[in-house]
Design an enzyme around this catalytic site. Structure first.
Site, short mmCIF file in Angstrom:
data_model
loop_
_atom_site.label_atom_id
_atom_site.label_comp_id
_atom_site.label_asym_id
_atom_site.label_seq_id
_atom_site.Cartn_x
_atom_site.Cartn_y
_atom_site.Cartn_z
N TRP A 183 8.63 2.11 6.89
CA TRP A 183 7.15 3.45 6.12
C TRP A 183 6.99 4.40 7.68
O TRP A 183 6.61 3.95 8.31
CB TRP A 183 5.88 2.77 5.20
CG TRP A 183 5.86 4.01 5.57
CD1 TRP A 183 5.80 5.13 3.96
CD2 TRP A 183 4.10 4.72 5.65
NE1 TRP A 183 4.67 5.64 4.75
CE2 TRP A 183 3.76 5.89 5.30
CE3 TRP A 183 3.45 3.88 6.98
CZ2 TRP A 183 2.40 6.22 5.85
CZ3 TRP A 183 2.42 3.91 7.22
CH2 TRP A 183 2.11 5.47 7.04
N GLU A 223 10.22 2.60 2.25
CA GLU A 223 9.37 3.07 1.60
C GLU A 223 8.79 4.87 1.35
O GLU A 223 8.64 5.34 2.15
CB GLU A 223 8.17 2.46 1.91
CG GLU A 223 6.88 2.33 0.90
CD GLU A 223 5.20 2.25 1.31
OE1 GLU A 223 5.49 1.48 2.63
OE2 GLU A 223 4.28 2.51 0.91
N LYS A 225 6.60 8.72 -0.20
CA LYS A 225 5.77 8.85 0.32
C LYS A 225 5.70 10.36 -0.49
O LYS A 225 6.21 11.15 -0.06
CB LYS A 225 4.40 8.99 1.45
CG LYS A 225 3.21 8.82 1.25
CD LYS A 225 2.42 8.15 2.24
CE LYS A 225 0.96 8.12 2.24
NZ LYS A 225 0.44 7.71 3.79
N ASP A 256 6.05 2.27 -3.88
CA ASP A 256 3.72 2.08 -3.40
C ASP A 256 3.94 2.68 -5.23
O ASP A 256 3.90 4.63 -4.67
CB ASP A 256 3.51 2.89 -1.49
CG ASP A 256 2.28 2.29 -2.18
OD1 ASP A 256 1.10 2.87 -2.72
OD2 ASP A 256 2.22 2.24 -1.28
N HIS A 259 1.79 6.11 -4.34
CA HIS A 259 2.87 7.25 -3.22
C HIS A 259 3.50 8.48 -4.60
O HIS A 259 4.84 8.92 -3.71
CB HIS A 259 3.92 6.98 -2.63
CG HIS A 259 3.22 6.08 -1.11
ND1 HIS A 259 4.55 5.59 -0.24
CD2 HIS A 259 1.99 5.89 -0.87
CE1 HIS A 259 2.91 5.00 0.60
NE2 HIS A 259 2.18 5.25 0.16
N HIS A 283 5.47 -1.92 -3.45
CA HIS A 283 3.52 -2.05 -2.65
C HIS A 283 2.88 -1.81 -4.29
O HIS A 283 2.26 -1.13 -4.79
CB HIS A 283 3.27 -0.91 -1.78
CG HIS A 283 4.53 -1.26 -0.34
ND1 HIS A 283 3.66 -0.43 0.73
CD2 HIS A 283 4.64 -2.76 0.15
CE1 HIS A 283 3.93 -1.41 1.81
NE2 HIS A 283 4.04 -2.49 1.32
N ASP A 291 -3.57 8.72 -3.12
CA ASP A 291 -3.26 7.43 -2.53
C ASP A 291 -4.28 6.15 -1.73
O ASP A 291 -4.32 6.20 -0.49
CB ASP A 291 -2.18 7.35 -1.67
CG ASP A 291 -1.44 6.51 -1.01
OD1 ASP A 291 -1.79 4.92 -1.66
OD2 ASP A 291 -1.02 6.02 0.28
N ASP A 293 -5.61 3.64 -1.59
CA ASP A 293 -5.59 1.68 -1.41
C ASP A 293 -6.83 1.32 -2.12
O ASP A 293 -7.19 0.02 -1.54
CB ASP A 293 -5.06 1.86 0.01
CG ASP A 293 -2.91 2.07 0.04
OD1 ASP A 293 -2.66 1.61 -0.67
OD2 ASP A 293 -3.02 2.88 0.68
N ASP A 323 -0.53 -4.17 -0.92
CA ASP A 323 -0.95 -2.63 -0.50
C ASP A 323 -2.30 -2.53 -0.57
O ASP A 323 -2.38 -1.08 -1.63
CB ASP A 323 0.63 -2.37 -0.06
CG ASP A 323 0.23 -0.87 0.85
OD1 ASP A 323 -0.77 -1.78 2.10
OD2 ASP A 323 1.18 0.00 0.97
C1 RNT Z 1 0.63 3.81 3.99
C2 RNT Z 1 1.61 2.60 3.64
C3 RNT Z 1 2.52 1.48 3.78
C4 RNT Z 1 1.09 1.37 4.29
C5 RNT Z 1 1.14 -0.80 5.25
C6 RNT Z 1 -0.01 -0.63 6.01
O1 RNT Z 1 0.59 4.90 2.81
O2 RNT Z 1 1.58 2.79 1.59
O3 RNT Z 1 3.24 0.74 3.34
O4 RNT Z 1 -0.38 1.66 3.66
O5 RNT Z 1 2.68 -0.19 5.64
ZN ZN Z 2 2.81 0.91 1.02
#
Ligand code: RNT
Ligand code: ZN
Length: 414
Positions: A183, A223, A225, A256, A259, A283, A291, A293, A323
Site C-alpha cells: 500500500w 491495496e 484506495k 480494505d 477504501h 483488511h 476511512d 479505521d 487493519d
Molecule cells: C491505509 C491502508 C494501509 C494502512 C496500514 C498501516 O489507508 O489501509 O493498509 O492502514 O498499512
Molecule cells: Zn488497509
C-alpha cells in the site's frame, strides 16, 4: 454446557452442525496487525503518522518501545480465541546498532527475526509483512513509488525488494507463505495536471520490485484506495489500477473495506474477485463516514463479509487481516474487541444453513428465502460462541483483565 446442548439441538433442527462449525472456525487464521498497539508509529524513527492516514485520541499507555509493544501483544493475544498470525510493518524493524545507519532500503531479515521468534513463542500460525511506504523523509511531495524524482523512486523500489526478501525468510520460518501487502499513500490534495504519468511510474516500480521473488514462500497483494486526508483529489493506486495490475501480473488484490465509496461493499467484491483469482486478501476495518479505521465490531457488513468467505468455500482463499487503529480507548481492548468480532462473524456465517438458503435462491423461492434468512438471525448463536470460547480456554469477559493490565502496566508509561 446445558445451553450449548440445547443450542446444538436447535441448530440441528435447522440443518446446521454446530460441532462442524466450531471445528471449521478453529482452522481459519486471522492476521492481527501489530500497529494497533502504538498508533502506527513503529520503531524506526518516526514520531508521527503521515501519508493520509490518522489515528485519533490520546488514551494513556501507548507502547513506546519494542519491549512494550511485545508485552502488549502478548497480553492482548492471550485474550483472543482462534488461529492467529501476526502482521508486521517494515517500520517495526529491530534495528539495534543499525539505528540511524541503515535505512528502509537496507533492511534485512535480521532486523525482523525477533518478530519471528516471538510469533513462534506465542504459537502463532505465521507472520505477514508490509513494506512501509509512509512516515518517512524520503516521501517527496507525498509520493513514493510514483515519484518523478528518480532518486526517490529508486529508494522505495529498493525498500520493496528488501521487503520481499525479508518476507521469504518469514515464510520459510513457518513453512507457509507470508503475505506481503503493498500500500502506498501516493496522491494529490488538489486537481492534478497529469493523472497517467504517476500511474505509469507506479506500474514500472511494481514491475521492478516483483521482477524476482520467492513465490513459494511469499504471496503478494496490492491495496487500492479512494482518498486520504490531505490527499483528497487523486490517488495513484486506485481500484481500477490495482485490479488490472494484479490480474496481469499474477498477484492478488487486497480489499480494505474502508477504501471504497460509502455505498460500495467489500462483501460484494469478494465473490466478484473469487471468480477470477485464487486468493483475495482483506483488511477488515470499520469506516465511520470515511476511512476512519474504527475498531471492528460485530455488525451487518462484517457478517456479510464472513458469509461470502464461508459459503463460497473460500476460507483458504480469502486471507483475513485486520487493519484499524484507535487511540481513544484502551489499545489492548481495541485489539481484542476487533479480533473477537471477526471470529464471531465467521462463526455466525458457519452456523447459517447456507446450502438450503442457496437452494431457495436457485429455485426462485424468494418469499421463503426472506423468511428463512430472517429466522436464521435469531438462532441461539451466543450459546455456541460461549461454548467455543470455553473450549479455547478463553473467558467471555475480557474487560477486567484489561483493566488490571492497565493499572499494573500501562499506567506506569508516562
Ligand atoms: C491505509 C491502508 C494501509 C494502512 C496500514 C498501516 O489507508 O489501509 O493498509 O492502514 O498499512
Ligand atoms: Zn488497509
Amino acid at each position: 454446557m446445558q445451553r450449548y446442548e440445547s443450542a446444538k439441538a436447535i441448530y440441528a433442527a435447522a440443518g446446521v452442525d454446530t460441532e462442524k462449525a466450531i471445528a471449521a472456525l478453529r482452522e481459519i487464521p486471522i492476521s492481527v496487525h501489530c500497529w494497533q498497539g502504538d498508533d502506527v508509529i513503529g520503531f524506526d524513527g518516526a514520531d508521527s503518522l503521515s501519508g493520509g492516514i490518522q489515528t485519533t485520541g490520546n488514551y494513556p499507555g501507548r507502547a513506546r518501545t519494542p519491549e512494550e509493544l511485545l508485552a502488549d501483544i502478548r497480553e492482548a493475544f492471550s485474550l483472543m480465541p482462534g488461529k492467529k498470525r501476526l502482521n508486521v510493518h517494515a517500520c517495526y524493524a529491530f534495528l539495534g546498532e543499525d539505528k540511524g545507519k541503515v535505512d528502509r532500503d537496507g533492511y534485512s531479515y535480521k532486523h525482523f527475526e525477533p518478530w519471528v521468534s516471538f510469533a513462534k513463542e506465542l504459537g502463532l500460525d505465521g507472520v505477514d509483512f508490509n513494506p512501509t511506504f509512509f512516515a518517512h523523509p524520503m516521501m517527496k511531495d507525498g509520493l513514493t513509488l510514483s515519484s518523478p524524482d528518480e532518486k526517490v523512486r529508486r529508494f522505495w523500489v529498493e525498500h520493496g525488494k528488501r521487503s520481499l526478501e525479508i518476507a521469504a525468510e518469514m515464510g520459510k520460518a513457518f513453512g507457509k507463505p507470508c503475505l506481503v501487502n503493498i500500500w502506498i499513500p501516493d496522491g494529490f490534495k488538489d486537481v492534478p495536471a497529469d493523472r497517467l504519468g504517476p500511474r505509469l511510474r507506479l506500474q514500472r516500480s511494481l514491475d521492478e520490485i516483483l521482477a524476482k521473488y520467492d513465490k513459494k514462500h511469499v504471496i503478494v497483494a496490492v491495496e487500492s484506495k479512494v482518498f486520504g486526508i490531505g490527499v483528497e483529489s487523486y490517488t495513484v493506486g486506485s481500484n481500477e489500477f490495482y485490479q488490472n495490475y494484479a490480474a496481469t501480473r499474477g498477484v492478488c488484490c487486497l480489499l480494505d473495506n474502508g477504501h471504497y465509496h460509502p455505498t460500495e461493499v467489500v462483501s460484494d467484491k469478494i465473490p466478484s474477485l473469487l471468480a477470477f483469482y485464487d486468493k483475495v486478501a482483506l483488511h477488515v476495518t470499520r469506516p465511520v463516514r470515511w476511512d476512519s479505521d474504527h475498531v471492528v465490531l460485530f455488525e451487518d457488513e462484517l457478517k456479510e463479509i464472513a458469509k461470502e468467505i464461508v459459503r463460497n468455500d473460500a476460507t483458504k482463499k480469502v486471507l483475513i487481516g485486520l487493519d484499524y487503529f484507535d487511540a481513544s480507548i484502551n489499545r489492548l481492548s481495541a485489539w481484542v474487541t476487533g479480533q473477537r468480532s471477526m471470529q464471531k462473524a465467521l462463526l455466525y456465517a458457519l452456523l447459517l444453513p447456507n446450502e438450503s438458503l442457496k437452494a431457495l435462491q436457485d429455485a426462485g423461492n424468494f418469499t421463503r428465502l426472506m423468511v428463512e434468512q430472517e429466522k436464521a438471525k435469531l438462532l441461539p448463536f451466543a450459546d455456541v460462541w460461549a461454548e467455543y470460547l470455553n473450549r479455547e480456554n478463553i473467558n467471555e469477559d475480557y474487560y477486567d483483565e484489561i483493566a488490571r493490565y492497565e493499572e499494573a502496566v500501562l499506567k506506569a508509561r508516562k
